[in-house]
Motif scaffolding. Structure first.
Motif, short mmCIF file in Angstrom:
data_model
loop_
_atom_site.label_atom_id
_atom_site.label_comp_id
_atom_site.label_asym_id
_atom_site.label_seq_id
_atom_site.Cartn_x
_atom_site.Cartn_y
_atom_site.Cartn_z
N SER A 68 0.81 -1.22 0.00
CA SER A 68 0.00 0.00 0.00
C SER A 68 0.84 1.27 0.00
N LEU A 69 2.16 1.16 -0.08
CA LEU A 69 3.04 2.32 -0.01
C LEU A 69 3.53 2.74 -1.39
N SER A 70 3.99 3.97 -1.48
CA SER A 70 4.57 4.46 -2.73
C SER A 70 5.94 3.84 -2.96
N PHE A 71 6.50 4.04 -4.16
CA PHE A 71 7.78 3.41 -4.51
C PHE A 71 8.90 3.90 -3.60
N PHE A 72 8.94 5.20 -3.30
CA PHE A 72 10.00 5.76 -2.48
C PHE A 72 9.93 5.23 -1.04
#
Length: 225
Positions: free
Chosen positions: A182-186
């Motif tokens: 559920s997190l962004s790539f960074f």
């Protein structure tokens, strides 16, 4: 329906109601046969040096009254716990040392055999341990109670220490891994770096906890001589 957070560590693989997860304790046996080749490998030399260092240290802890060969009991204990701790760091391998079923099974018979040997063969010495030297007469009954309780809870503290330390790191790794999708790539990249660092920490904990378990068992046995 919500389940317990710790249920991810419960044994789940079974055939004919026999839990197969505990077979992970025997995977360490796969590493033993290569040690018996005619030409010793680097792994064999490193492992022998580790065992020799442990033998010297345990011999020092046991003191001059220690029986010959008694250090091998604690070296075997260290090896078994170390193998199981490390195997639990691999994906899809059941961590047997994170359960009280195994850790208490190791700690309780050891402690009970030490107590049985001490009270039968060195009764006066065991009574002397209940009252530390220089204790005032007024405090003696309280000291006997305190020393008796601290002696009785020893197997429990040994087992809980190993179990809690092994399950804490795995639980944190599981919780961090579940938040990844559920997190962004960074943020996910930072999470992976954090998990690698935590995995290195867990590897150190695996070594330290097996060493602590073996050393404390050695110290408990040295008190009964």
């Amino acid at each position: 329906m919500m389940t317990n957070l710790f249920s991810v560590f419960d044994p789940s693989s079974s055939i004919f109601n026999l839990s197969l997860n505990w077979l992970s304790t025997f995977i360490g046996l796969i590493m033993i046969p290569p040690m018996f080749w005619l030409m010793p490998s680097r792994y064999h030399i490193i492992w022998n040096s580790i065992l020799l260092t442990l033998h010297k240290e345990f011999k020092t802890l046991l003191g001059p009254t220690g029986k010959n060969g008694s250090t091998f009991i604690f070296i075997s204990l260290f090896s078994m716990i170390l193998f199981n701790n490390f195997l639990g760091l691999f994906p899809y391998i059941f961590t047997s040392t994170s359960h009280m079923t195994l850790s208490l099974t190791l700690a309780l018979p050891l402690w009970f055999s030490f107590m049985l040997y001490g009270w039968i063969n060195h009764t006066q010495h065991m009574f002397a341990h209940l009252v530390p030297q220089g204790t005032p007469a007024v405090l003696m009954p309280f000291m006997v109670c305190i020393e008796s309780i601290s002696n009785i809870i020893r197997p429990g503290t040994l087992a809980v220490r190993l179990t809690a330390n092994m399950i804490a790191g795995h639980l944190l790794l599981t919780l961090m891994g579940n938040t990844g999708p559920s997190l962004s790539f960074f943020i996910a990249s930072l999470l992976i770096i954090g998990q690698i660092a935590l995995l290195v920490l867990e590897s150190a904990v695996a070594i330290i906890q097996s060493y602590v378990f073996a050393v404390l068992s050695t110290l408990y046995s040295s008190e009964v001589n």
